[in-house]
Design an enzyme around this catalytic site. Structure first.
Site, PDB file in Angstrom:
ATOM      1  N   LYS A 288       0.847  -1.209   0.000  1.00 21.95           N
ATOM      2  CA  LYS A 288       0.000   0.000   0.000  1.00 21.95           C
ATOM      3  C   LYS A 288       0.879   1.255   0.000  1.00 21.95           C
ATOM      4  O   LYS A 288       0.677   2.189  -0.771  1.00 21.95           O
ATOM      5  CB  LYS A 288      -0.916   0.027   1.224  1.00 21.95           C
ATOM      6  CG  LYS A 288      -1.549   1.384   1.502  1.00 21.95           C
ATOM      7  CD  LYS A 288      -2.299   1.423   2.798  1.00 21.95           C
ATOM      8  CE  LYS A 288      -1.500   1.580   4.025  1.00 21.95           C
ATOM      9  NZ  LYS A 288      -1.101   2.957   4.372  1.00 21.95           N
ATOM     10  N   ASN A 289       1.907   1.265   0.852  1.00 25.59           N
ATOM     11  CA  ASN A 289       2.725   2.469   1.008  1.00 25.59           C
ATOM     12  C   ASN A 289       3.706   2.695  -0.130  1.00 25.59           C
ATOM     13  O   ASN A 289       4.370   3.721  -0.186  1.00 25.59           O
ATOM     14  CB  ASN A 289       3.448   2.433   2.361  1.00 25.59           C
ATOM     15  CG  ASN A 289       2.464   2.638   3.498  1.00 25.59           C
ATOM     16  OD1 ASN A 289       1.304   3.011   3.269  1.00 25.59           O
ATOM     17  ND2 ASN A 289       2.905   2.379   4.708  1.00 25.59           N
TER      18      ASN A 289
ATOM     19  N   ARG B  97      -4.327  10.554   4.845  1.00 25.40           N
ATOM     20  CA  ARG B  97      -3.295  11.592   4.849  1.00 25.40           C
ATOM     21  C   ARG B  97      -2.392  11.487   3.636  1.00 25.40           C
ATOM     22  O   ARG B  97      -1.888  12.484   3.123  1.00 25.40           O
ATOM     23  CB  ARG B  97      -2.363  11.474   6.036  1.00 25.40           C
ATOM     24  CG  ARG B  97      -2.972  11.167   7.331  1.00 25.40           C
ATOM     25  CD  ARG B  97      -1.902  10.998   8.334  1.00 25.40           C
ATOM     26  NE  ARG B  97      -1.070  12.183   8.414  1.00 25.40           N
ATOM     27  CZ  ARG B  97      -1.455  13.298   8.987  1.00 25.40           C
ATOM     28  NH1 ARG B  97      -2.647  13.365   9.509  1.00 25.40           N
ATOM     29  NH2 ARG B  97      -0.703  14.333   9.050  1.00 25.40           N
TER      30      ARG B  97
ATOM     31  N   CYS C   3      -4.442  13.190  13.818  1.00 25.67           N
ATOM     32  CA  CYS C   3      -4.365  11.779  13.448  1.00 25.67           C
ATOM     33  C   CYS C   3      -4.320  10.931  14.715  1.00 25.67           C
ATOM     34  O   CYS C   3      -3.755  11.347  15.713  1.00 25.67           O
ATOM     35  CB  CYS C   3      -3.088  11.571  12.650  1.00 25.67           C
ATOM     36  SG  CYS C   3      -2.661   9.857  12.466  1.00 25.67           S
TER      37      CYS C   3
ATOM     38  N   ARG D  16       1.417  14.558  13.291  1.00 23.21           N
ATOM     39  CA  ARG D  16       1.783  14.315  11.887  1.00 23.21           C
ATOM     40  C   ARG D  16       1.629  15.536  10.984  1.00 23.21           C
ATOM     41  O   ARG D  16       0.908  15.489   9.978  1.00 23.21           O
ATOM     42  CB  ARG D  16       0.997  13.152  11.319  1.00 23.21           C
ATOM     43  CG  ARG D  16       1.237  11.859  12.089  1.00 23.21           C
ATOM     44  CD  ARG D  16       0.556  10.696  11.477  1.00 23.21           C
ATOM     45  NE  ARG D  16       1.204  10.281  10.250  1.00 23.21           N
ATOM     46  CZ  ARG D  16       0.723   9.291   9.488  1.00 23.21           C
ATOM     47  NH1 ARG D  16      -0.405   8.696   9.822  1.00 23.21           N
ATOM     48  NH2 ARG D  16       1.342   8.918   8.402  1.00 23.21           N
ATOM     49  N   PRO D  17       2.328  16.627  11.262  1.00 19.90           N
ATOM     50  CA  PRO D  17       2.254  17.797  10.378  1.00 19.90           C
ATOM     51  C   PRO D  17       2.931  17.488   9.042  1.00 19.90           C
ATOM     52  O   PRO D  17       3.620  16.479   8.929  1.00 19.90           O
ATOM     53  CB  PRO D  17       3.075  18.838  11.157  1.00 19.90           C
ATOM     54  CG  PRO D  17       4.048  18.033  11.962  1.00 19.90           C
ATOM     55  CD  PRO D  17       3.320  16.758  12.326  1.00 19.90           C
ATOM     56  N   ILE D  18       2.745  18.320   8.018  1.00 21.12           N
ATOM     57  CA  ILE D  18       3.485  18.153   6.757  1.00 21.12           C
ATOM     58  C   ILE D  18       4.343  19.396   6.497  1.00 21.12           C
ATOM     59  O   ILE D  18       4.598  19.777   5.358  1.00 21.12           O
ATOM     60  CB  ILE D  18       2.560  17.831   5.579  1.00 21.12           C
ATOM     61  CG1 ILE D  18       1.475  18.892   5.386  1.00 21.12           C
ATOM     62  CG2 ILE D  18       1.928  16.452   5.715  1.00 21.12           C
ATOM     63  CD1 ILE D  18       0.739  18.739   4.055  1.00 21.12           C
ATOM     64  N   ASP D  19       4.811  19.996   7.592  1.00 22.48           N
ATOM     65  CA  ASP D  19       5.634  21.219   7.472  1.00 22.48           C
ATOM     66  C   ASP D  19       6.903  20.967   6.665  1.00 22.48           C
ATOM     67  O   ASP D  19       7.365  21.836   5.927  1.00 22.48           O
ATOM     68  CB  ASP D  19       5.985  21.734   8.875  1.00 22.48           C
ATOM     69  CG  ASP D  19       6.694  20.665   9.713  1.00 22.48           C
ATOM     70  OD1 ASP D  19       7.679  20.994  10.388  1.00 22.48           O
ATOM     71  OD2 ASP D  19       6.272  19.492   9.649  1.00 22.48           O
TER      72      ASP D  19
ATOM     73  N   ASP E 200       5.397   0.536  11.980  1.00 28.92           N
ATOM     74  CA  ASP E 200       4.161  -0.103  11.506  1.00 28.92           C
ATOM     75  C   ASP E 200       4.063  -1.564  11.930  1.00 28.92           C
ATOM     76  O   ASP E 200       3.054  -2.215  11.655  1.00 28.92           O
ATOM     77  CB  ASP E 200       4.056   0.007   9.977  1.00 28.92           C
ATOM     78  CG  ASP E 200       3.871   1.450   9.521  1.00 28.92           C
ATOM     79  OD1 ASP E 200       4.040   1.713   8.320  1.00 28.92           O
ATOM     80  OD2 ASP E 200       3.575   2.304  10.383  1.00 28.92           O
TER      81      ASP E 200
ATOM     82  N   ILE F  37       8.805   7.025  16.684  1.00 29.53           N
ATOM     83  CA  ILE F  37       8.378   7.766  15.491  1.00 29.53           C
ATOM     84  C   ILE F  37       7.110   8.584  15.746  1.00 29.53           C
ATOM     85  O   ILE F  37       7.055   9.767  15.405  1.00 29.53           O
ATOM     86  CB  ILE F  37       8.152   6.790  14.313  1.00 29.53           C
ATOM     87  CG1 ILE F  37       9.380   5.903  14.093  1.00 29.53           C
ATOM     88  CG2 ILE F  37       7.781   7.545  13.039  1.00 29.53           C
ATOM     89  CD1 ILE F  37      10.636   6.630  13.648  1.00 29.53           C
TER      90      ILE F  37
ATOM     91  N   ARG G 138      -8.369  -0.742   5.081  1.00 29.94           N
ATOM     92  CA  ARG G 138      -7.619   0.310   4.407  1.00 29.94           C
ATOM     93  C   ARG G 138      -6.267  -0.168   3.904  1.00 29.94           C
ATOM     94  O   ARG G 138      -5.717   0.368   2.957  1.00 29.94           O
ATOM     95  CB  ARG G 138      -7.402   1.488   5.359  1.00 29.94           C
ATOM     96  CG  ARG G 138      -8.697   2.171   5.763  1.00 29.94           C
ATOM     97  CD  ARG G 138      -8.422   3.451   6.436  1.00 29.94           C
ATOM     98  NE  ARG G 138      -7.438   4.183   5.665  1.00 29.94           N
ATOM     99  CZ  ARG G 138      -6.612   5.041   6.220  1.00 29.94           C
ATOM    100  NH1 ARG G 138      -6.665   5.267   7.506  1.00 29.94           N
ATOM    101  NH2 ARG G 138      -5.731   5.677   5.493  1.00 29.94           N
TER     102      ARG G 138
END
Ligand code: EPZ
Length: 479
Positions: A67-68, A141, A165, A170-173, A353, A375, A445
């Site tokens: 998936k990833n 996300r 989340c 989990r920012p995307i800065d 994970d 993490i 998912r």
């Protein structure tokens, strides 16, 4: 490999570009179907698993595509106006969501059926709407992975901020900072990121933190930038390497994928390609632990043991014997497990994970295991649910102390995120009695028909559905 540019990257005609807010005026039926598709996906939302524990798992399971790795690969199709064919795509809910997202932009996405069921052909020739709306981003996300490719190919992108989340802030800065270093202008308002650039230009990016999708997003953007980009402190995950392999097939010039420093020579345009997605290492790891816990004899095929070095080493430390070949693994375990501590790290360290699934294993190991989650700041939601089944777990911030071996008993439990769900399924396989697991839409998912795969090797598992009316609202699921 230097690509001889045919002609400047054929950007869609700006006159045809649909600017944000004009969505409603889109006459094209595509969008309308996308919304009903999304609502349709909600079917199965209230499904549950009923699992009777105690069966050994014996036989062979074929691992699906990752998936990833599939999600960034699908986003990479945005970078060219030629078709991209992806094989070994897993049939999971997140792939559906990504497909709907691309279709909402004007892409044609053909998901294969029957023999070609794991192949998808994506054509982004006529992208008209460079937008990832909140309705999609809040459910997945990873949809923010379209940000870099859209700016690079279309010169403009409007992407919803992902928001909170279950497993962490989990920012995307770092994605945004990186795009700014490539010359993009970024505005953030009303919960959206608006990014634009006539043409991105090469730059030097040092990531403050190792980020998987951040590395992927900026690798894609830099592939069409003018000049050279050097990225340092990159993620080295197999999924990053797989995306680089696809981009190179599309004509990109990338060196150093899989190391912490990458060099990307931007090219004028990218072309179509055909690529086979790597196996899902987390699905593989989940089934490895299922075999260990049930004292089974399981062979996993279509997998890549090299992607699971840290997990295999840790399990050998616990007393498990695993035989691996290039694309398969055999797990036979009859011994009592020994406790072992684990710290989650970026690849090649122990994957976060796999942390939840390992916690279930630790409940069945003799002794005390200390699990440190480095993490994500809130990734122990499964601990309370496992405790409901009789596990002895004490959570202290980013550390969980698991005392084993404890016998688990069946209970009604509920999923909170994708990997937490897997840890509950594993616990139910060894629990005494019949466990009912609620909200399994989380597991759908990222795991392709997990109950059928488990049933095929002897598990007593069934799915029960309380189908909601077709147009049910989709709750915001994250992680
Ligand atoms: C990817 O998420 C995976 N998702 C996750 O898998 C996985 O847990 C994670 O990498 C770590 O391995 C996909 O590939 C689609 P990160 P990603 O950016 O890229 C912080 C699953 O179960 N950070 O590497 O979103 C962040 O908060 C999912 O399949 C920033 O601060 O993770 C985290 O603490 C769950 N700013 C750390 O870095 C940023 O801009 C690592 O996150 C980006 C990240």
């Amino acid at each position: 490999m230097k690509v001889v540019p045919k002609s400047p990257a054929r950007r869609p005609n700006p006159a045809k570009l649909v600017l944000p807010g004009a969505l409603g005026e889109l006459k094209k039926p595509v969008t309308r179907t996308w919304i009903s598709d999304l609502a349709a996906c909600s079917e199965g939302l209230m499904d549950k698993f009923v699992i009777r524990g105690g069966n050994r798992l014996v036989g062979s399971i074929r691992i699906s595509g990752s998936k990833n790795a599939a999600l960034p690969a699908m986003a990479a199709a945005i970078l060219t106006d030629e078709p991209v064919v992806l094989e070994n795509i897993p049939d999971v809910r997140d792939i559906q969501t990504e497909r709907n997202l691309l279709v909402s932009m004007g892409a044609e996405v053909e998901l294969g059926y029957g023999r070609a069921s794991h192949r998808t052909t994506i054509s982004c020739r006529d992208l008209v709407n460079p937008e990832a709306a909140y309705e999609v981003v809040k459910t997945m996300r990873a949809s923010t992975l379209v940000l870099g490719p859209l700016v690079a190919r279309m010169g403009r992108a409007r992407v919803s901020q992902p928001g909170g989340c279950a497993i962490g802030a989990r920012p995307i800065d770092l994605h945004i900072k990186g795009l700014e270093r490539l010359g993009a202008t970024i505005k953030q308002e009303h919960g959206y990121i608006e990014a634009s650039a006539d043409r991105l230009r090469g730059g030097h990016i040092i990531f403050d933190k190792i980020t998987v999708t951040g590395t992927e997003d900026l690798m894609m953007a830099a592939s069409l930038a003018e000049g050279e980009t050097v990225m340092e402190n990159c993620a080295r995950e197999p999924e990053v390497v797989d995306l680089a392999a696809l981009l190179i097939k599309m004509g990109a010039n990338i060196e150093g994928a899989g190391t912490s420093t990458m060099r990307i020579q931007g090219v004028e345009e990218l072309h179509g390609a055909r690529h086979r997605i790597i196996p899902d290492r987390i699905e593989t790891g989940t089934f490895v632990i299922a075999a260990v816990l049930t004292g089974g004899d399981l062979t996993l095929t279509n997998c890549d043991p090299n992607h699971l070095g840290a997990l295999i080493q840790k399990l050998e430390e616990c007393g498990v014997s695993i035989t691996a070949s290039a694309d398969s693994m055999r797990i036979t375990n009859g011994h009592q497990l020994t406790a072992a501590d684990v710290d989650t790290e970026e690849f090649p360290g122990f994957p976060t994970d796999m942390q939840a699934q390992y916690m279930t294993l630790a409940t069945q190991a003799q002794g005390t295991s200390i699990i440190t989650e480095n993490i994500f700041e809130n990734r122990f939601m499964h601990a309370q649910e496992l405790a409901r089944m009789g596990a002895n777990i004490k959570v202290e911030g980013r550390r969980a102390v698991v005392r084993g071996k404890t016998s688990l008993s069946s209970a009604a439990v509920q999923c909170s995120d994708l990997r937490a769900s897997a840890s509950l399924v594993l616990a139910a396989l060894v629990a005494d009695g019949e466990t009912i697991i609620d909200r399994v839409y989380h597991i759908d998912r990222g795991y392709e028909r997990i109950e059928e795969k488990l049933k095929s090797v002897g598990a007593q598992i069934r799915r029960i559905g309380e189908f909601l009316p077709r147009r049910a609202a989709v709750p915001s699921v994250v992680a």
